[in-house]
Design a protein around this motif. Structure first.
Motif, PDB file in Angstrom:
ATOM      1  N   GLU A 159       0.799  -1.225   0.000  1.00 17.08           N
ATOM      2  CA  GLU A 159       0.000   0.000   0.000  1.00 17.08           C
ATOM      3  C   GLU A 159       0.836   1.282   0.000  1.00 17.08           C
ATOM      4  O   GLU A 159       0.410   2.293  -0.547  1.00 17.08           O
ATOM      5  N   GLU A 160       2.026   1.227   0.635  1.00 17.20           N
ATOM      6  CA  GLU A 160       2.786   2.464   0.810  1.00 17.20           C
ATOM      7  C   GLU A 160       4.201   2.423   0.253  1.00 17.20           C
ATOM      8  O   GLU A 160       4.837   3.457   0.141  1.00 17.20           O
ATOM      9  N   GLY A 161       4.705   1.222  -0.028  1.00 19.86           N
ATOM     10  CA  GLY A 161       6.043   1.099  -0.581  1.00 19.86           C
ATOM     11  C   GLY A 161       7.110   0.870   0.474  1.00 19.86           C
ATOM     12  O   GLY A 161       6.870   1.012   1.673  1.00 19.86           O
ATOM     13  N   PRO A 162       8.315   0.522   0.016  1.00 25.01           N
ATOM     14  CA  PRO A 162       9.387   0.160   0.935  1.00 25.01           C
ATOM     15  C   PRO A 162       9.853   1.296   1.848  1.00 25.01           C
ATOM     16  O   PRO A 162      10.280   1.051   2.971  1.00 25.01           O
ATOM     17  N   ALA A 163       9.749   2.533   1.395  1.00 28.15           N
ATOM     18  CA  ALA A 163      10.192   3.652   2.238  1.00 28.15           C
ATOM     19  C   ALA A 163       9.360   3.753   3.510  1.00 28.15           C
ATOM     20  O   ALA A 163       9.850   4.207   4.546  1.00 28.15           O
ATOM     21  N   ALA A 164       8.112   3.319   3.451  1.00 25.62           N
ATOM     22  CA  ALA A 164       7.225   3.383   4.619  1.00 25.62           C
ATOM     23  C   ALA A 164       7.402   2.193   5.551  1.00 25.62           C
ATOM     24  O   ALA A 164       6.825   2.169   6.638  1.00 25.62           O
ATOM     25  N   ALA A 165       8.200   1.216   5.156  1.00 26.98           N
ATOM     26  CA  ALA A 165       8.356  -0.010   5.941  1.00 26.98           C
ATOM     27  C   ALA A 165       9.370   0.174   7.066  1.00 26.98           C
ATOM     28  O   ALA A 165      10.353  -0.549   7.170  1.00 26.98           O
ATOM     29  N   THR A 166       9.108   1.152   7.924  1.00 26.80           N
ATOM     30  CA  THR A 166       9.955   1.336   9.099  1.00 26.80           C
ATOM     31  C   THR A 166       9.538   0.331  10.166  1.00 26.80           C
ATOM     32  O   THR A 166       8.399  -0.165  10.164  1.00 26.80           O
ATOM     33  N   LEU A 167      10.446   0.050  11.070  1.00 23.19           N
ATOM     34  CA  LEU A 167      10.121  -0.881  12.154  1.00 23.19           C
ATOM     35  C   LEU A 167       8.937  -0.375  12.965  1.00 23.19           C
ATOM     36  O   LEU A 167       8.050  -1.141  13.335  1.00 23.19           O
ATOM     37  N   GLU A 168       8.913   0.918  13.218  1.00 24.03           N
ATOM     38  CA  GLU A 168       7.829   1.499  14.008  1.00 24.03           C
ATOM     39  C   GLU A 168       6.483   1.355  13.307  1.00 24.03           C
ATOM     40  O   GLU A 168       5.489   0.977  13.917  1.00 24.03           O
ATOM     41  N   HIS A 169       6.461   1.664  12.023  1.00 20.19           N
ATOM     42  CA  HIS A 169       5.206   1.620  11.259  1.00 20.19           C
ATOM     43  C   HIS A 169       4.692   0.184  11.140  1.00 20.19           C
ATOM     44  O   HIS A 169       3.489  -0.074  11.281  1.00 20.19           O
ATOM     45  N   VAL A 170       5.580  -0.754  10.887  1.00 23.83           N
ATOM     46  CA  VAL A 170       5.179  -2.156  10.776  1.00 23.83           C
ATOM     47  C   VAL A 170       4.699  -2.670  12.133  1.00 23.83           C
ATOM     48  O   VAL A 170       3.673  -3.351  12.214  1.00 23.83           O
ATOM     49  N   ALA A 171       5.405  -2.321  13.191  1.00 24.84           N
ATOM     50  CA  ALA A 171       4.991  -2.746  14.532  1.00 24.84           C
ATOM     51  C   ALA A 171       3.599  -2.216  14.857  1.00 24.84           C
ATOM     52  O   ALA A 171       2.732  -2.957  15.353  1.00 24.84           O
ATOM     53  N   GLU A 172       3.369  -0.955  14.552  1.00 22.68           N
ATOM     54  CA  GLU A 172       2.054  -0.356  14.791  1.00 22.68           C
ATOM     55  C   GLU A 172       0.975  -1.107  14.009  1.00 22.68           C
ATOM     56  O   GLU A 172      -0.089  -1.422  14.546  1.00 22.68           O
ATOM     57  N   GLY A 173       1.249  -1.423  12.758  1.00 23.55           N
ATOM     58  CA  GLY A 173       0.289  -2.145  11.927  1.00 23.55           C
ATOM     59  C   GLY A 173       0.013  -3.551  12.423  1.00 23.55           C
ATOM     60  O   GLY A 173      -1.065  -4.096  12.206  1.00 23.55           O
TER      61      GLY A 173
END
Length: 170
Positions: A18-32
């Motif tokens: 949905e957002e691409g690799p740049a958005a795949a931060t540890l924080e963002h993935v953990a939140e999801g």
């Protein structure tokens, strides 16, 4: 019920698609995934390990055996499954494709391994290696067609029938 590890990889897939690799931060993935960053790091010690977890899912899901019957049945099932792109494997594949070129992540090797694992379910049923490769390439083409949501051709059944006519079982 899914495990935290599965939820983390699910979240990574969603972020990548949905957002691409740049958005795949540890924080963002953990939140999801509904876990803390520490919880994510417990299961995957780094971002690279998280990406490898996704690629592991890709190759693990390629090992689900199709019911092997006779040669014609196995080939028909392989080609029919090649026309399906709205399943969990395809979601993982699309997410993995978003990682092509990411440093330290060998996406092409994982894709190649997954493809070979899928085809290993059919290869033992085909005596001629050229016919086996032809069937694999047709399966890849059918899958790509399904993956891009192109309409199925009215000739797909005839293609499968013609390939079956070329098969000399082991």
């Amino acid at each position: 019920m899914s495990t935290a590890r599965e939820r983390i990889v699910d979240a990574l897939e969603r972020v990548l698609i949905e957002e691409g690799p740049a958005a795949a931060t540890l924080e963002h993935v953990a939140e999801g995934a509904g876990v803390s960053k520490g919880g994510l790091l417990y299961h995957f010690g780094s971002k690279e390990a998280l990406f490898e977890g996704l690629l592991g899912r890709l190759t693990d899901s390629s090992q689900d055996p199709a019911p092997a019957t006779d040669a014609r049945g196995a080939i028909t099932e392989y080609l029919r499954l090649s026309m399906v792109a709205d399943d969990a494997f395809s979601t993982t594949l699309l997410a993995a494709l978003r990682l092509v070129g990411a440093p330290g992540v060998d996406v092409p090797a994982a894709l190649s391994a997954a493809s070979e694992q899928w085809f290993e379910q059919v290869r033992p049923h085909i005596a001629d290696p050229v016919t086996a490769r032809l069937i694999q390439l047709v399966g890849d083409g059918l899958y790509l067609n399904a993956l891009i949501s192109a309409p199925a051709s009215p000739h797909d059944d005839a293609v499968i029938a013609r390939l079956l006519g070329e098969v000399e079982p082991h």
